[in-house]
Design an enzyme around this catalytic site. Structure first.
Site, PDB file in Angstrom:
ATOM      1  N   THR A 185     -13.676  22.008   8.297  1.00 59.53           N
ATOM      2  CA  THR A 185     -13.398  22.543   6.963  1.00 59.53           C
ATOM      3  C   THR A 185     -13.312  21.386   5.974  1.00 59.53           C
ATOM      4  O   THR A 185     -13.054  20.250   6.374  1.00 59.53           O
ATOM      5  CB  THR A 185     -12.058  23.296   6.935  1.00 59.53           C
ATOM      6  OG1 THR A 185     -11.057  22.357   7.331  1.00 59.53           O
ATOM      7  CG2 THR A 185     -12.059  24.464   7.872  1.00 59.53           C
ATOM      8  N   GLU A 330     -15.003  28.949   8.143  1.00 59.72           N
ATOM      9  CA  GLU A 330     -14.407  29.757   9.213  1.00 59.72           C
ATOM     10  C   GLU A 330     -15.082  31.115   9.396  1.00 59.72           C
ATOM     11  O   GLU A 330     -14.818  31.818  10.371  1.00 59.72           O
ATOM     12  CB  GLU A 330     -12.914  30.010   8.907  1.00 59.72           C
ATOM     13  CG  GLU A 330     -12.028  28.789   8.960  1.00 59.72           C
ATOM     14  CD  GLU A 330     -11.947  28.033   7.630  1.00 59.72           C
ATOM     15  OE1 GLU A 330     -12.916  28.096   6.846  1.00 59.72           O
ATOM     16  OE2 GLU A 330     -10.927  27.380   7.386  1.00 59.72           O
ATOM     17  N   LYS A 439       1.513  29.910 -11.484  1.00 63.10           N
ATOM     18  CA  LYS A 439       2.658  30.836 -11.470  1.00 63.10           C
ATOM     19  C   LYS A 439       3.415  30.661 -12.770  1.00 63.10           C
ATOM     20  O   LYS A 439       4.074  29.660 -12.990  1.00 63.10           O
ATOM     21  CB  LYS A 439       3.534  30.565 -10.260  1.00 63.10           C
ATOM     22  CG  LYS A 439       2.755  30.878  -8.984  1.00 63.10           C
ATOM     23  CD  LYS A 439       3.429  30.401  -7.732  1.00 63.10           C
ATOM     24  CE  LYS A 439       2.467  30.549  -6.577  1.00 63.10           C
ATOM     25  NZ  LYS A 439       1.660  29.344  -6.295  1.00 63.10           N
ATOM     26  N   TRP A 444       1.228  35.782 -11.921  1.00 62.99           N
ATOM     27  CA  TRP A 444       0.159  34.856 -11.550  1.00 62.99           C
ATOM     28  C   TRP A 444      -0.953  34.859 -12.593  1.00 62.99           C
ATOM     29  O   TRP A 444      -1.363  35.912 -13.083  1.00 62.99           O
ATOM     30  CB  TRP A 444      -0.452  35.262 -10.205  1.00 62.99           C
ATOM     31  CG  TRP A 444       0.426  34.969  -9.033  1.00 62.99           C
ATOM     32  CD1 TRP A 444       1.669  34.403  -9.063  1.00 62.99           C
ATOM     33  CD2 TRP A 444       0.127  35.235  -7.656  1.00 62.99           C
ATOM     34  NE1 TRP A 444       2.158  34.299  -7.782  1.00 62.99           N
ATOM     35  CE2 TRP A 444       1.238  34.796  -6.903  1.00 62.99           C
ATOM     36  CE3 TRP A 444      -0.967  35.772  -6.991  1.00 62.99           C
ATOM     37  CZ2 TRP A 444       1.286  34.894  -5.516  1.00 62.99           C
ATOM     38  CZ3 TRP A 444      -0.917  35.881  -5.611  1.00 62.99           C
ATOM     39  CH2 TRP A 444       0.194  35.445  -4.880  1.00 62.99           C
TER      40      TRP A 444
HETATM   41  P1  AMP Z   1     -15.797  26.045   2.548  1.00 63.06           P
HETATM   42  O1  AMP Z   1     -15.278  26.327   3.887  1.00 63.06           O
HETATM   43  O2  AMP Z   1     -15.896  24.596   2.239  1.00 63.06           O
HETATM   44  O3  AMP Z   1     -17.056  26.758   2.246  1.00 63.06           O
HETATM   45  O4  AMP Z   1     -14.705  26.595   1.522  1.00 63.06           O
HETATM   46  C1  AMP Z   1     -14.319  27.940   1.522  1.00 63.06           C
HETATM   47  C2  AMP Z   1     -13.550  28.247   0.275  1.00 63.06           C
HETATM   48  O5  AMP Z   1     -14.376  28.131  -0.869  1.00 63.06           O
HETATM   49  C3  AMP Z   1     -13.043  29.665   0.214  1.00 63.06           C
HETATM   50  O6  AMP Z   1     -11.865  29.834   0.951  1.00 63.06           O
HETATM   51  C4  AMP Z   1     -12.838  29.859  -1.275  1.00 63.06           C
HETATM   52  O7  AMP Z   1     -11.617  29.307  -1.711  1.00 63.06           O
HETATM   53  C5  AMP Z   1     -13.955  29.053  -1.861  1.00 63.06           C
HETATM   54  N1  AMP Z   1     -15.071  29.938  -2.217  1.00 63.06           N
HETATM   55  C6  AMP Z   1     -16.178  30.197  -1.514  1.00 63.06           C
HETATM   56  N2  AMP Z   1     -17.001  31.019  -2.180  1.00 63.06           N
HETATM   57  C7  AMP Z   1     -16.393  31.308  -3.353  1.00 63.06           C
HETATM   58  C8  AMP Z   1     -16.721  32.100  -4.489  1.00 63.06           C
HETATM   59  N3  AMP Z   1     -17.871  32.754  -4.587  1.00 63.06           N
HETATM   60  N4  AMP Z   1     -15.817  32.152  -5.492  1.00 63.06           N
HETATM   61  C9  AMP Z   1     -14.650  31.485  -5.443  1.00 63.06           C
HETATM   62  N5  AMP Z   1     -14.288  30.707  -4.409  1.00 63.06           N
HETATM   63  C10 AMP Z   1     -15.148  30.617  -3.371  1.00 63.06           C
END
Ligand code: AMP
Length: 542
Positions: A185, A330, A439, A444
């Site tokens: 991640t 994930e 917050k 929120w």
């Molecule tokens: P990653 O594992 O690096 O792809 O990160 C995943 C995270 O990216 C998610 O838990 C979200 O917080 C953010 N994310 C992914 N797609 C979007 C989206 N379309 N809009 C907002 N946040 C997103």
């Protein structure tokens, strides 16, 4: 009674076999790291992946061993994935944009035995190799002619390495639940955590991802995977494209607007996918040069929120449909995609643009819910925010070595760390990462909503919103913007523009005009770094 159907294990190598058997001549085009455009096809990729498998086997790599890659998207990188998969070893993409310490930590945590590295990253690996004792061999993804002088012990040019075997090899057989790939991640807080995909989860995810309402792709498409293989399992494109026999375009190391545009046009790309930052660069390039997109039909955008202004520019200026997607490392990663349900009135352009602000609907194979802090399920009214949780056959059941166990619920749901709403039609909208939500006075405020509005201002290139400590309200929003080239919007311009587009009490308490906004290794706005940068910021309202 036991069913009487065949047990056909869902192995990733079967995907490449299918492409090589039924679409052998379908092209895979790459911008090579050495420079020229390279053309191959699924038939050749399979032959060479078999050689990779054979060479790995000869090097003593065995079922379950991790094979790290530090590489851009090219045909060689793809061959390494399938070669590793073919002996039951594990492709492990390491994001080269991470800090050196994180790269070292990840390689050591995964205990990678072999490292495949692009020419670009050889100097970096030379500096780090002594801190990565599990790496026995470095294979440089190039040929003998381009092999650099290097002090890496036991380093070999990829073409020489696979040239030393004859390719007379068969894929190994093992259960479909065997580990296939590994990706850490992005680790915006704490150390990155390892996600381990199985052959089965990759195959199921690719079926889901290709379907009409997800990426909506087929064999007549030309797909450009601008999203790197090292970002969240390549959003499945390394499997989806061969599965459907689509031509695949891999942009190598050059992801700037001009280079991406050139490949989109010369290779007649119809579908592409990546994070908003990449598309920002492309749109700026098109605006500056008056370029057009003559074949592109659809772009899937996710990884961070896609602002309405971006969707609108693609549609109205270039006739390209945006599909907003959400997912995580994930979740393999695609978990929702925004497409039109009959009841949403999506035929109206403005309504459709509004709808695309949402991250969309789950396909069959992803279960989704929002819950409060007491784990009570929340209503689908499009207003109530809750912790977003998902489960399904392509969602992680735990992290490597049991890290981060608190995210996994007893009933099989994974707590994503995102906060979201779900509306009456089932459309999910991300409000924030739970740690980024502002917050204010017990309520929120969504930083993403504010960013989406601010970036719609014609003089703004990029916008970020963070919460700043406030003596009365706990936190209040600070808007940070980077202006477009040669534009100089003021705080008053921004606030006037936002007025009426959001609730009064959501209005930022202050606006900072900045030269840059920091990004993570996967191109997301780095809120943690911004909060650090503005830690001592005093709001005028405080
Ligand atoms: P990653 O594992 O690096 O792809 O990160 C995943 C995270 O990216 C998610 O838990 C979200 O917080 C953010 N994310 C992914 N797609 C979007 C989206 N379309 N809009 C907002 N946040 C997103």
């Amino acid at each position: 009674m036991q069913a009487l159907m065949q047990d056909w294990p869902l192995l990733c190598t079967k995907v490449l076999d299918h492409a090589a058997n039924w679409h052998p001549m379908r092209e895979v085009i790459s911008r090579s790291i050495e420079g020229p455009i390279h053309r191959t096809n699924y038939g050749e990729i399979r032959s060479r992946a078999l050689k990779v498998a054979q060479a790995l086997d000869k090097s003593g790599i065995r079922l379950g061993d991790r094979c790290a890659t530090l590489a851009w998207n090219t045909w060689r990188h793809l061959e390494v994935w399938y070669g590793a998969l073919g002996i039951g070893a594990i492709y492990h993409t390491v994001n080269p944009r991470l800090f050196a310490d994180q790269i070292v930590w990840i390689v050591n945590d995964a205990e990678d035995r072999i490292l495949f590295v692009d020419l670009t990253f050889v100097p970096m690996v030379e500096k780090l190799i002594d801190k990565m004792p599990t790496i026995e061999r470095v294979v440089i993804l190039t040929d003998a002619a381009h092999m650099p002088e290097t002090n890496l012990r036991n380093a070999v040019a990829y073409e020489e390495w696979i040239g030393a075997v004859d390719g007379d090899f068969r894929w190994a057989e093992f259960p479909e639940t065997t580990a296939a790939g590994m990706c850490y991640t992005s680790g915006t807080t704490g150390m990155p955590k390892g996600v381990v995909y199985s052959h089965r989860s990759n195959v199921i995810h690719s079926w889901m991802a290709a379907s009409g309402d997800m990426m909506g792709i087929g064999g007549r498409d030309t797909i450009m995977s601008v999203v790197p293989l090292f970002h969240a399992n390549s959003w499945g494109l390394a499997f989806t494209s061969p599965m459907i026999g689509a031509k695949l375009v891999l942009p190598g190391a050059k992801l700037d607007g001009a280079s991406v545009h050139e490949l989109l046009e010369t290779e007649k790309v119809t579908m592409t996918a990546a994070v908003p930052t990449v598309w920002l660069m492309l749109l700026q390039h098109l605006e500056a040069t008056g370029g057009t997109l003559s074949t592109l039909k659809r772009v899937v955008i996710g990884g961070s929120a896609c602002p309405r202004s971006m969707t609108e520019a693609f549609l109205k200026k270039y006739g390209v449909e945006v599909r907003h997607a959400w997912g995580m490392t994930e979740t393999s990663p695609l978990a929702t995609v925004c497409n039109v349900k009959p009841e949403t009135d999506g035929d109206d352009v403005e309504r459709w643009l509004d709808l695309q602000m949402k991250q969309g609907l789950v396909p069959f194979g992803v279960e989704m819910r929002i819950v409060d802090d007491a784990d009570k399920q929340l209503p689908h009214d499009g207003k109530t925010f809750g912790r977003l949780q998902v489960r399904g056959p392509a969602v992680a059941a735990s992290y490597y070595k049991g890290m981060g166990a608190e995210a996994f619920q007893t009933d099989g749901f994974f707590d994503t760390g995102d906060v979201a709403t779900i509306d009456q039609y089932g459309y999910m909208q991300i409000t924030d990462r739970s740690k980024d939500v502002i917050k204010s006075g017990g309520e929120w405020i969504s930083s993403i909503d504010l960013e989406n509005v601010a970036v719609g201002h014609p003089d703004v290139a990029e916008a970020a919103v963070i919460g700043i400590k406030h003596p009365k309200w706990d936190e209040r929003p600070l808007l940070i913007i980077v202006p477009k080239k040669d534009r100089s919007p003021t705080k008053a311009d921004l606030l006037a523009y936002m007025d009426g587009k959001i609730a009064k009490w959501w209005m930022p308490d202050d606006v900072v005009i900045a030269d840059d906004i920091p990004h993570t290794a996967t191109g997301k706005i780095q809120k943690l770094a911004l909060r650090e940068r503005y830690r001592d910021y005093r709001l005028p309202t405080a």
